[in-house]
Design a protein around this motif. Structure first.
Motif, short mmCIF file in Angstrom:
data_model
loop_
_atom_site.label_atom_id
_atom_site.label_comp_id
_atom_site.label_asym_id
_atom_site.label_seq_id
_atom_site.Cartn_x
_atom_site.Cartn_y
_atom_site.Cartn_z
N HIS A 85 23.28 56.77 66.65
CA HIS A 85 21.39 56.91 66.75
C HIS A 85 20.94 57.77 68.36
CE1 HIS A 85 17.38 54.90 68.05
NE2 HIS A 85 17.75 54.17 68.75
N MET A 86 21.86 57.33 69.37
CA MET A 86 21.84 57.11 69.98
C MET A 86 21.91 58.96 70.56
SD MET A 86 23.63 54.15 72.75
CE MET A 86 23.20 55.04 74.07
N ALA A 87 22.87 59.35 69.89
CA ALA A 87 23.24 60.90 69.67
C ALA A 87 21.63 61.43 69.61
CB ALA A 87 23.92 61.53 68.81
N GLU A 88 20.81 60.68 68.39
CA GLU A 88 19.92 61.69 68.14
C GLU A 88 18.49 61.65 69.67
OE1 GLU A 88 18.46 59.18 64.63
OE2 GLU A 88 20.41 60.64 63.26
N GLU A 89 18.67 60.25 70.36
CA GLU A 89 17.53 60.50 71.13
C GLU A 89 18.57 61.13 72.23
OE1 GLU A 89 14.81 59.32 73.11
OE2 GLU A 89 14.95 59.10 71.31
N ALA A 90 19.49 61.49 72.39
CA ALA A 90 19.56 62.06 73.59
C ALA A 90 19.20 63.58 73.19
CB ALA A 90 21.36 62.09 73.76
N GLY A 91 19.47 64.08 71.96
CA GLY A 91 19.01 65.61 71.83
C GLY A 91 16.89 65.10 71.52
N ARG A 92 16.73 63.92 71.42
CA ARG A 92 14.82 64.22 71.57
C ARG A 92 14.51 64.29 73.28
NH1 ARG A 92 15.06 60.78 67.12
NH2 ARG A 92 15.62 59.37 68.39
N THR A 93 15.66 63.43 73.57
CA THR A 93 16.11 63.70 75.11
C THR A 93 15.94 65.00 75.91
OG1 THR A 93 15.99 61.14 75.46
CG2 THR A 93 16.18 62.20 77.34
N THR A 94 17.24 65.82 75.67
CA THR A 94 17.30 66.31 76.10
C THR A 94 17.12 68.24 75.02
OG1 THR A 94 19.57 66.82 75.38
CG2 THR A 94 19.27 65.31 77.32
N GLY A 95 16.93 67.86 74.95
CA GLY A 95 16.66 69.22 73.62
C GLY A 95 18.29 70.29 73.48
N LEU A 96 19.35 69.05 73.35
CA LEU A 96 19.69 69.31 72.92
C LEU A 96 20.60 68.47 71.61
CD1 LEU A 96 22.74 68.38 75.87
CD2 LEU A 96 21.86 70.97 74.56
N LYS A 97 21.30 69.63 70.99
CA LYS A 97 21.22 69.22 69.21
C LYS A 97 23.03 68.62 69.30
CE LYS A 97 21.23 69.96 64.52
NZ LYS A 97 20.52 70.09 63.57
#
Length: 193
Positions: A85-97
């Motif tokens: 869940h946190m990796a998905e959120e980090a992707g939304r926040t930073t643009g990194l996949k």
């Protein structure tokens, strides 16, 4: 393998530390793994980390796991779900996949040398590994590197390394100081497109 193989992010960022009275090492391990793999590509700002912390706490609260996590820590399944869940959120926040993969999803019997090789390949490929140490520590941390005699940690309570000879796989009949359930090994990496 070279004498010492480390993730590039170790030199670029520091692990966040958990509080003295909580058992949120799992939450910090997820944050630290995400920071570590993101650092060489797009270092996370403090505002990103605050968002990740809030997202993680909110996720645990919505799932009704927060109280239990604070008092007793997290089960392997909850840790895996939280990290994903946190990796998905980090992707939304930073643009990194970001990708999370449970390296040993079943309960196989795998020799320590094979597990060490898998860890080494993950680190060589730029991945961090969230893992749970049982027996001595009862603690979630992040594996960030290997040498011939050490496994390096990017840890929320200041641990830096453990000796490879003290590392073992839980349930394999060998008493190891730092026993790891194979199901706890979660690879976190950035997918470059």
């Amino acid at each position: 393998m070279t004498n010492r193989n480390m993730l590039e992010g170790v030199a670029l960022c520091s692990p966040y530390a958990q509080g003295d009275l909580d058992n949120l090492c799992g939450l910090y391990a997820a944050i630290n793994a995400i920071c570590l793999v993101s650092a060489p590509i797009r270092p996370l700002r403090h505002s990103h980390i605050e968002v990740l912390m809030a997202v993680g706490v909110g996720y645990l609260q919505r799932r009704k796991w927060l109280s239990d996590a604070l008092i007793r820590g997290m089960t392997l399944e909850r840790q895996r779900d939280l990290t994903e869940h946190m990796a998905e959120e980090a992707g939304r926040t930073t643009g990194l996949k970001l990708s999370t993969v449970q390296l040993f999803p079943k309960k196989p019997k795998v020799a320590k040398d094979i597990v060490i090789n898998v860890i080494g390949k993950s680190v060589e490929n730029g991945s961090a590994l969230v893992v749970c140490f049982e027996n001595t520590l009862w603690h979630y941390t992040v594996l960030s590197g290997l040498s011939l005699d050490r496994i390096y940690l990017f840890d929320s309570v200041g641990l830096h390394w453990i000796k490879r000879r003290s590392f073992g796989i839980c349930g394999m009949g060998v008493q190891a100081r730092h026993c790891v359930p194979l199901a706890s090994l979660i690879e976190v990496r950035v997918i470059l497109t």
